[in-house]
Enzyme design. Structure first.
Site, short mmCIF file in Angstrom:
data_model
loop_
_atom_site.label_atom_id
_atom_site.label_comp_id
_atom_site.label_asym_id
_atom_site.label_seq_id
_atom_site.Cartn_x
_atom_site.Cartn_y
_atom_site.Cartn_z
N ASP A 38 0.77 -1.14 0.01
CA ASP A 38 -0.16 0.09 0.06
C ASP A 38 0.88 1.20 -0.11
OD1 ASP A 38 -1.82 1.95 0.48
OD2 ASP A 38 -2.46 1.44 2.58
N LYS A 87 2.73 11.12 -3.12
CA LYS A 87 1.81 10.74 -3.89
C LYS A 87 0.68 11.77 -4.56
CE LYS A 87 -1.73 6.98 -3.36
NZ LYS A 87 -2.03 6.02 -2.31
N ASP A 89 -13.09 5.28 0.93
CA ASP A 89 -11.81 5.24 1.25
C ASP A 89 -11.22 6.61 1.15
OD1 ASP A 89 -8.97 4.92 1.33
OD2 ASP A 89 -8.89 3.51 -0.35
#
Lengths: 614, 209
Positions: free
Chosen positions: A23, A86, A206
């Site tokens: 992840d 990210k 999420d």
């Protein structure tokens, strides 16, 4: 240019070592693996946290530090310490997301974001992510005392093609064969589904540090079929931190804070946010500044972000053709779902209490480990299958700056579509092809993925030439575009990779650049790598000059040869920086020429066929 | 089709019946062929979905993650075709368009002659609807647009039913040109009404946000 051994990882005869699930998160990253039939997150040491902060620090000496230690360096070295990298994956320097409140210095120019760091050359988000992945790979290798070469890496479901490609490139950079890019909500569902043997329709909500996803999945007979997905790849817990930080900076009377102060205030804001989960009021401290924060105020500040997720949820439900009451459950994923206001909101939206039995920080990595196991373990192959979708529509530019969609969002992948192009003028020999991703009608509102010209079509009356442009989206959600001469059925075709990411060559260069700077003999090593690279580039340049010399414009050969001579000369010395620069200079010098060579390759697809054949 | 591995006939199956290796897709296979179904409008969607899941379990690229490049490619091709076939046949409207295409009329193509060939009354109907929607949108009147959408949805359903009835008669006998034309006019209307409904939806979304 070359396709040499650095990218060639797949070798069926070679044992592959262990496969892991990763992840790669905005705030924290994890590595997990199925051990004795159960997925487990791996910690650096017994008893330590298995979260690796997604923070990379570039030292002045060229050394790289990843994780918790890097995090402690962020306040003191804000521009040399990259947090939440990210957010920048696959983005250009002009993106709105890139320009949000932050402490970085960006290198100017180029299509890809590059961070200026004091230790050396500017680094791209792909390289920074590569460092995080490499650290996780090392962690897993030390856990198993064996090699780890294959990984499933998770991405937000709403990541577009550029962001997916960038993630895959980061994996390769870290020396991992990326078995699959897996959507985070799907991974979470996999972790839940296997634990409970559930059937039915589920929503996964999420909310991570920098991205938001919602997916609606149907579980039947071991098949996880994603019905729809939606999200915002620039929305997450980081926005909550910034919402606090902006108020704090205002209260401090700081209208143009230094990068150091911004980093410090952001860190304090994050802490305050976390504390507000359990306490109705907390005190935030930055230097001598103290400020009381109420949970009710915080909830007011983040309301617009939370509301935004509601719009996305409603659309996902509609796309899946289900109503909230038809769901069998709602799963919470991501650290930001710990915020009580978010939980309340989700419960309201879906009319039920959400499930969060599995630690929302770990659930995605656990699901990725399960998928890695399914992909590598032949014995498990009949148990479970994931059928995922593409999150955003893909299309082509048509007349008047409009986008014609070829593949609709939420199509099950792999999927393909084709469009026939004809010439619209007599004697026309070229066709412009512009590939876009997004839901909007206008080209300027969509993400531009690739733009190329099919040239060398034999001149003939308008509408006679027929070239098929085909989109193929693979199981990772990554697009390949193929152009094919239609009428003769010739199988000759070319694949165009999206233009925003990095080329294979750039990845190779980075691989060479970055092979373990952590080692002591980093200088020697880099010099050796640069010499290998110099050798490769020189061979390649000589080959191109020999094979395609006719494509050189007047006066182009001499500077290329001079740049080649320079590389040869510097390669004799001991300065790897200088050698790298010389190689770079040669690359730059060759660029227009190499582009022409590529264009010619494209042209060959449609050229060489007589008028009768069309 | 010859199997690439054992050179025996694959009989159009997804896997070679002889050696069990994944096979190449037979050229010209229709969406119906993917599921071994006859070319008829009436499809048992629940059975189709079951069959889709069974085939996916065997053909999906995840099943070939460790296989060689050729098998991975064949898996990608077959799964792509399977997904396309399933999407088309599951949806009553898409299925009708696809059957018409098998009768030689492809309304999805922008340059399709059949589109330019619509009856005059319909073109008038289109003009009226167009003007009425433009007015509603200019007035930012979501209610009025929504009411029009309800009405158009009824017309869409009727047109689809007409197309389906005609396609069913075509299944029974040899192809009749007038029937193909009738079906293509009916689906031409469906196509227009669907676009109209999409426009209303976009308008509604814009007004809401």
């Amino acid at each position: 240019m070359s396709k040499n051994g650095y990218l060639q990882i797949h070798d069926p005869l070679k044992p592959k070592g262990y496969a892991v699930g990763i992840d790669l998160g905005t705030t924290n990253s994890l590595v997990a693996s199925v051990i004795q039939g159960k997925p487990r997150c791996l910690a650096a040491d017994e008893g330590e946290s298995n979260l690796l902060p997604s923070v990379v620090h570039y030292g002045k000496d060229g050394g790289v530090v990843v994780g918790a230690r890097a995090k402690t360096l962020a306040a003191e070295h804000p521009t040399d310490t990259i947090v939440s990298v990210k957010r920048f994956m696959g983005r250009s320097p002009e993106d709105a997301e890139t320009r949000k409140l932050g402490a970085y210095k960006f290198a100017s120019g180029g299509k890809v974001v590059r961070f200026e760091v004091s230790g050396g050359q500017p680094v791209t988000p792909i390289e920074v992510s590569g460092e995080i992945l490499r650290a996780l790979k090392r962690r897993a290798e030390s856990h198993f005392s064996g090699r780890v070469e294959q990984a499933v890496i998770t991405v937000p479901a709403y990541f577009d093609d550029a962001q997916r490609q960038a993630t895959k490139d980061a994996g390769r950079l870290a020396g991992l064969e990326v078995l699959r890019l897996l959507n985070e909500p799907t991974a979470a569902a996999l972790a839940y589904g296997l634990d409970k043997g559930s059937q039915g329709t589920y929503a996964v909500y999420d909310l991570g540090g920098g991205t938001f996803d919602v997916s609606i999945l149907k579980l039947v007979d071991g098949i996880f079929e994603v019905k729809s997905t939606g999200g915002d790849s620039a929305l997450g817990g980081d926005d909550f931190d910034r919402a606090i930080a902006q108020r704090v900076l205002e209260a401090m009377g700081q209208s143009s804070p230094t990068p150091s102060l911004v980093a410090e205030v952001l860190a304090a804001s994050r802490k305050a946010k976390e504390a507000l989960t359990d306490a109705p009021e907390v005190e935030l401290t930055v230097g001598s500044h103290r400020q009381a924060l109420k949970r009710s105020d915080f909830e007011e500040w983040i309301r617009p972000f939370v509301q935004k997720t509601g719009v996305v949820c409603r659309r996902a439900l509609k796309d899946a053709g289900v109503t909230a009451s038809e769901l069998d459950g709602v799963i919470l994923v991501g650290g930001a779902t710990r915020v009580p206001a978010v939980r309340r909101f989700v419960a309201e939206q879906f009319g039920r209490e959400p499930l969060s039995d599995i630690d929302p920080d770990q659930v995605v990595a656990l699901g990725a480990a399960v998928q890695a196991d399914l992909l590598t373990n032949v014995d498990r192959q009949d148990e479970v299958l994931l059928l995922d979708v593409i999150p955003l529509s893909l299309g082509l530019e048509t007349m008047g700056g409009l986008v014609e969609k070829l593949i609709q969002r939420n199509s099950t992948i792999p999927t393909a579509a084709a469009q026939i192009f004809t010439t619209f003028k007599d004697g026309q020999t070229g066709l412009d092809v512009h590939v876009l991703q997004g839901e909007r009608e206008l080209v300027e509102d969509c993400r531009s993925l690739a733009r190329f010209t099919l040239s060398g079509i034999p001149p003939m009356p308008a509408g006679m030439a027929r070239v098929e442009v085909r989109f193929q989206v693979d199981a990772d959600g990554i697009l390949a575009v193929t152009a094919k001469e239609q009428s003769t059925g010739t199988t000759q075709s070319i694949t165009v990779k999206p233009s925003h990411g990095l080329t294979d060559e750039e990845i190779e260069t980075m691989l060479l650049d970055s092979i373990d700077h952590a080692e002591d003999d980093v200088q020697v090593r880099q010099l050796r790598e640069q010499r290998v690279e110099a050798e490769r580039v020189l061979t390649e340049a000589s080959r191109q000059l020999g094979e395609h010399g006719e494509l050189l414009a007047e006066g182009e050969r001499a500077p290329i040869e001079a740049a080649m001579a320079k590389v040869r000369e510097v390669a004799q010395g001991n300065d790897h920086h200088a050698l790298k620069e010389a190689i770079h200079a040669l690359d730059e010098q060759c660029k227009p020429f190499v582009e022409r060579v590529m264009n010619q390759a494209l042209t060959k697809v449609v050229a060489g066929h007589s008028v009768e054949e069309f | 089709m010859k199997c690439w591995n054992c050179e025996k006939d694959t009989q159009g199956r997804p896997f070679c019946p002889d050696c069990g290796k994944i096979a190449a897709r037979p050229p010209g296979a229709s969406h119906f062929d993917v599921f071994g179904l006859p070319r008829t409008y009436d499809v048992d969607v629940a059975a189709l979905e079951r069959q889709y899941r069974e085939l996916s379990l065997k053909l999906h690229p995840d099943r070939f993650a460790q296989a060689d490049a050729r098998e991975r490619r064949l898996s990608l091709e077959q799964t792509t075709a399977l997904n396309e076939a399933s999407k088309t046949l599951k949806d009553p409207t898409k299925r009708a368009f696809y059957l018409l295409k098998l009768h030689g009329v492809d309304l999805e193509r922008e340059d399709a002659g059949a589109q330019k060939d619509m009856p005059l009354e319909f073109l008038e109907e289109v003009m009226e609807l167009r003007e009425a929607l433009d007015e509603a949108m200019e007035a930012k009147d979501v209610e009025r647009a929504r009411k029009m959408a309800t009405d158009v949805e009824t017309r869409r359903k009727a047109a689809l039913q007409e197309a389906v009835d005609t396609l069913r008669t075509l299944e029974k006998g040899p192809p009749v040109e007038s029937s193909v034309k009738k079906a293509s006019h009916a689906l031409g209307r469906v196509r227009y009404f669907t676009r109209f409904l999409e426009q209303v939806e976009t308008f509604e979304e814009e007004m809401l946000s």
